[in-house]
Design an enzyme around this catalytic site. Structure first.
Site, mmCIF file in Angstrom:
data_model
loop_
_atom_site.group_PDB
_atom_site.id
_atom_site.type_symbol
_atom_site.label_atom_id
_atom_site.label_comp_id
_atom_site.label_asym_id
_atom_site.label_seq_id
_atom_site.Cartn_x
_atom_site.Cartn_y
_atom_site.Cartn_z
ATOM 1 N N ARG A 1 1.860 10.562 12.283
ATOM 2 C CA ARG A 1 3.238 10.187 11.196
ATOM 3 C C ARG A 1 3.377 9.370 12.061
ATOM 4 O O ARG A 1 4.014 9.624 13.576
ATOM 5 C CB ARG A 1 3.681 10.990 11.425
ATOM 6 C CG ARG A 1 2.909 11.785 9.374
ATOM 7 C CD ARG A 1 3.082 10.818 8.177
ATOM 8 N NE ARG A 1 4.134 10.181 8.068
ATOM 9 C CZ ARG A 1 5.217 10.149 7.851
ATOM 10 N NH1 ARG A 1 5.219 11.787 7.152
ATOM 11 N NH2 ARG A 1 6.131 9.888 7.086
ATOM 12 N N CYS B 1 -1.786 10.122 -3.019
ATOM 13 C CA CYS B 1 -1.984 10.388 -1.412
ATOM 14 C C CYS B 1 -3.281 11.157 -1.084
ATOM 15 O O CYS B 1 -2.973 11.249 -0.155
ATOM 16 C CB CYS B 1 -0.697 9.820 -1.290
ATOM 17 S SG CYS B 1 0.782 11.467 -0.905
ATOM 18 N N ARG C 1 3.317 6.082 17.254
ATOM 19 C CA ARG C 1 2.414 6.146 17.092
ATOM 20 C C ARG C 1 1.128 5.827 18.325
ATOM 21 O O ARG C 1 0.304 6.261 19.244
ATOM 22 C CB ARG C 1 0.944 5.587 16.564
ATOM 23 C CG ARG C 1 1.115 6.595 15.058
ATOM 24 C CD ARG C 1 0.537 6.237 13.228
ATOM 25 N NE ARG C 1 1.649 5.212 12.980
ATOM 26 C CZ ARG C 1 1.041 4.404 12.001
ATOM 27 N NH1 ARG C 1 0.361 4.401 11.553
ATOM 28 N NH2 ARG C 1 2.098 3.724 10.753
ATOM 29 N N LYS D 1 0.415 -1.372 -0.009
ATOM 30 C CA LYS D 1 -0.080 -0.085 -0.198
ATOM 31 C C LYS D 1 0.994 0.775 -0.130
ATOM 32 O O LYS D 1 0.314 1.881 0.007
ATOM 33 C CB LYS D 1 -0.926 0.390 0.699
ATOM 34 C CG LYS D 1 -0.521 0.675 2.657
ATOM 35 C CD LYS D 1 -1.597 0.502 3.240
ATOM 36 C CE LYS D 1 -1.528 0.699 5.065
ATOM 37 N NZ LYS D 1 -2.127 0.560 5.800
ATOM 38 N N ASP D 2 2.359 1.078 0.098
ATOM 39 C CA ASP D 2 2.915 2.018 0.174
ATOM 40 C C ASP D 2 3.431 2.387 -1.549
ATOM 41 O O ASP D 2 4.947 3.193 -1.142
ATOM 42 C CB ASP D 2 4.442 2.195 1.388
ATOM 43 C CG ASP D 2 3.412 2.406 2.440
ATOM 44 O OD1 ASP D 2 2.397 2.328 3.082
ATOM 45 O OD2 ASP D 2 4.130 1.671 3.281
ATOM 46 N N ARG E 1 -7.686 8.398 3.329
ATOM 47 C CA ARG E 1 -8.802 7.197 3.109
ATOM 48 C C ARG E 1 -9.414 7.423 4.928
ATOM 49 O O ARG E 1 -10.764 7.280 5.064
ATOM 50 C CB ARG E 1 -8.179 6.473 2.597
ATOM 51 C CG ARG E 1 -8.817 4.845 2.249
ATOM 52 C CD ARG E 1 -9.360 3.952 3.603
ATOM 53 N NE ARG E 1 -8.313 3.062 3.947
ATOM 54 C CZ ARG E 1 -8.222 2.896 4.536
ATOM 55 N NH1 ARG E 1 -9.053 2.577 5.585
ATOM 56 N NH2 ARG E 1 -7.026 2.410 5.107
ATOM 57 N N ARG E 2 -8.889 6.940 5.745
ATOM 58 C CA ARG E 2 -9.298 6.508 6.941
ATOM 59 C C ARG E 2 -9.751 8.349 7.691
ATOM 60 O O ARG E 2 -10.749 8.022 8.002
ATOM 61 C CB ARG E 2 -8.041 7.214 8.090
ATOM 62 C CG ARG E 2 -7.665 5.447 8.028
ATOM 63 C CD ARG E 2 -6.045 4.137 8.565
ATOM 64 N NE ARG E 2 -6.275 2.675 8.064
ATOM 65 C CZ ARG E 2 -4.866 2.879 8.832
ATOM 66 N NH1 ARG E 2 -4.106 3.376 8.651
ATOM 67 N NH2 ARG E 2 -4.373 1.561 8.948
#
Length: 312
Positions: free
Chosen positions: A155, A247, A161, A91-92, A137-138
Site C-alpha cells: 500500500r 474490491c 511504493r 477506479k477508486d 486483480r493485479r
C-alpha cells in the site's frame, strides 16, 4: 455560459485527497475549468480532505471498508456544503454512488495500461519472485503469469511504493502508467501489453462529482467533460454492477470507441489466477444494460468457486 452567482462572493471549492497524484489531478481539473470558462486561477480553491484510505496503510482495502475509504470523507464534505465539487481517480470510486451525488464529468483518459517496475518482464523475474500489490486483480493476473510468485500487500502512494521496492522488500511491483505519467515518471517501469494484463475498470480516468441538484455546477462541469472517456468508463462501471464486484474480486475491464459504438472487454479471475473467464461485446453509447449483461454472463460461465468470490 452564465457562471455560478456565488463566484462573485467566493471561489469554487475543489475537494481532493492530499496525495501527490491526487493534487496533480486536482490541478488538471482546475486548469481545464479555468481554460474553458475564462476563470482566473484564484477563482478555484483546492480543499484537501484526508480520507480513511490515506490514513490506513497496513491493511488491504477489502478488509477495512473497500473503495468507500477513498470517497466517503469527500462525499461528506460535498453534502455538507464544504466543497462544491470533488475530483477522484475513477477506479477508486465505488460502483454504487449516493443518489445525492452525480459523476458530472471526466477528463480525457490517459494511458490505461499497467507498468511492471523492478524487472524488464515477468519472464526475467527470479524463481519464486516476491511481487508487491494491494490489488486483487493485479495479484491474480501475476499468479496467472507466474504461478510461483508470492504477491504481498503493498500500500501507499507511488513514491512510497517505489521506495519499498528500492529497499528490497520485493522484486517488483505494478503501477498504473497514467499515474506515473502524471507525476512526471514516464521513465519508470515497463509498460505491459493489454493482451497480457487487462486493466482495472476506469483505470486512467479522472472523474469529477458534484451534488445532483446543483444545476450551476453540473453545467459548469459538463463543459469540460470528455464524452468518449465518460461513456467508456460508465460502460466499464456497469460491468462491475452486473458482477456485483467489490474490491475483494479480481476484475478487469476496458472499453474503447469503435466508430460510433463502444467495444468492451472484461474478465474475472480466481485469486490464484488459474481460472479466467473473459468475453467482450460491442454496444451503443449509453447502452449500460448491455454492459451489465456482459458482467452477468461472465459469472454464469464461471465455476462455483469463482462465483463465490462475487457473493461474499
Amino acid at each position: 455560459m452564465t457562471l455560478p452567482s456565488f463566484l462573485s462572493d467566493r471561489p469554487l471549492r475543489l475537494g481532493t485527497r492530499g496525495s501527490p497524484l491526487a493534487l496533480v489531478q486536482a490541478r488538471m481539473t482546475a486548469g481545464a475549468l479555468c481554460a474553458r470558462h475564462g476563470l482566473a486561477p484564484d477563482m478555484i480553491e483546492t480543499v484537501v480532505v484526508q480520507t480513511s484510505g490515506d490514513r490506513i496503510q497496513d491493511r488491504a482495502l477489502a478488509e477495512i471498508g473497500g473503495k468507500a475509504l477513498w470517497t466517503k470523507e469527500l462525499d461528506r464534505a460535498l453534502m455538507a456544503g464544504e466543497i462544491d465539487f470533488a475530483v477522484h481517480s475513477m477506479k477508486d470510486v465505488e460502483t454504487l454512488r449516493p443518489p445525492a451525488i452525480r459523476i458530472a464529468a471526466m477528463l480525457p483518459r490517459a494511458d490505461v495500461r499497467d507498468r511492471l517496475v523492478g524487472a524488464a518482464s515477468f519472464e526475467t523475474l527470479p524463481n519464486n519472485p516476491v511481487v508487491g500489490s494491494s490489488s486483487p486483480r493485479r495479484a491474480a493476473q501475476v499468479k496467472r503469469l507466474r504461478p510461483d510468485a508470492n504477491v504481498i500487500l503493498f500500500r501507499g502512494n507511488v513514491a512510497t511504493r517505489l521506495a519499498k521496492l528500492a529497499s528490497g522488500e520485493v522484486h517488483a511491483t505494478l503501477l498504473a502508467a497514467a499515474g506515473l505519467d502524471r507525476l512526471g515518471r514516464s521513465d519508470v517501469g515497463t509498460t505491459i501489453s493489454l493482451d497480457v494484463m487487462l486493466p482495472a475498470p476506469s483505470q486512467g480516468a479522472v472523474g469529477i462529482e458534484t451534488l445532483s441538484d446543483n444545476e450551476q455546477m453540473l453545467a459548469l462541469l459538463a463543459a469540460i467533460n470528455d464524452a468518449d472517456t465518460y461513456d467508456c468508463v460508465m460502460a466499464e462501471r456497469s460491468v462491475l454492477k452486473g458482477l456485483g464486484g467489490t474490491c475483494h474480486s479480481p476484475i478487469a475491464a476496458l472499453a474503447h470507441m469503435q466508430g460510433s459504438e463502444i467495444a468492451l472487454r472484461a474478465e474475472i479471475l480466481s485469486a490464484d489466477g488459474r481460472e479466467v473467464v473473459s468475453d467482450g461485446c460491442v454496444l451503443a453509447r449509453g447502452a449500460l444494460d448491455d454492459a451489465e449483461d456482459l458482467g452477468r454472463s461472465l459469472l454464469q460461465r464461471a465455476s462455483p468457486e469463482l462465483r463465490a468470490l462475487f457473493e461474499t
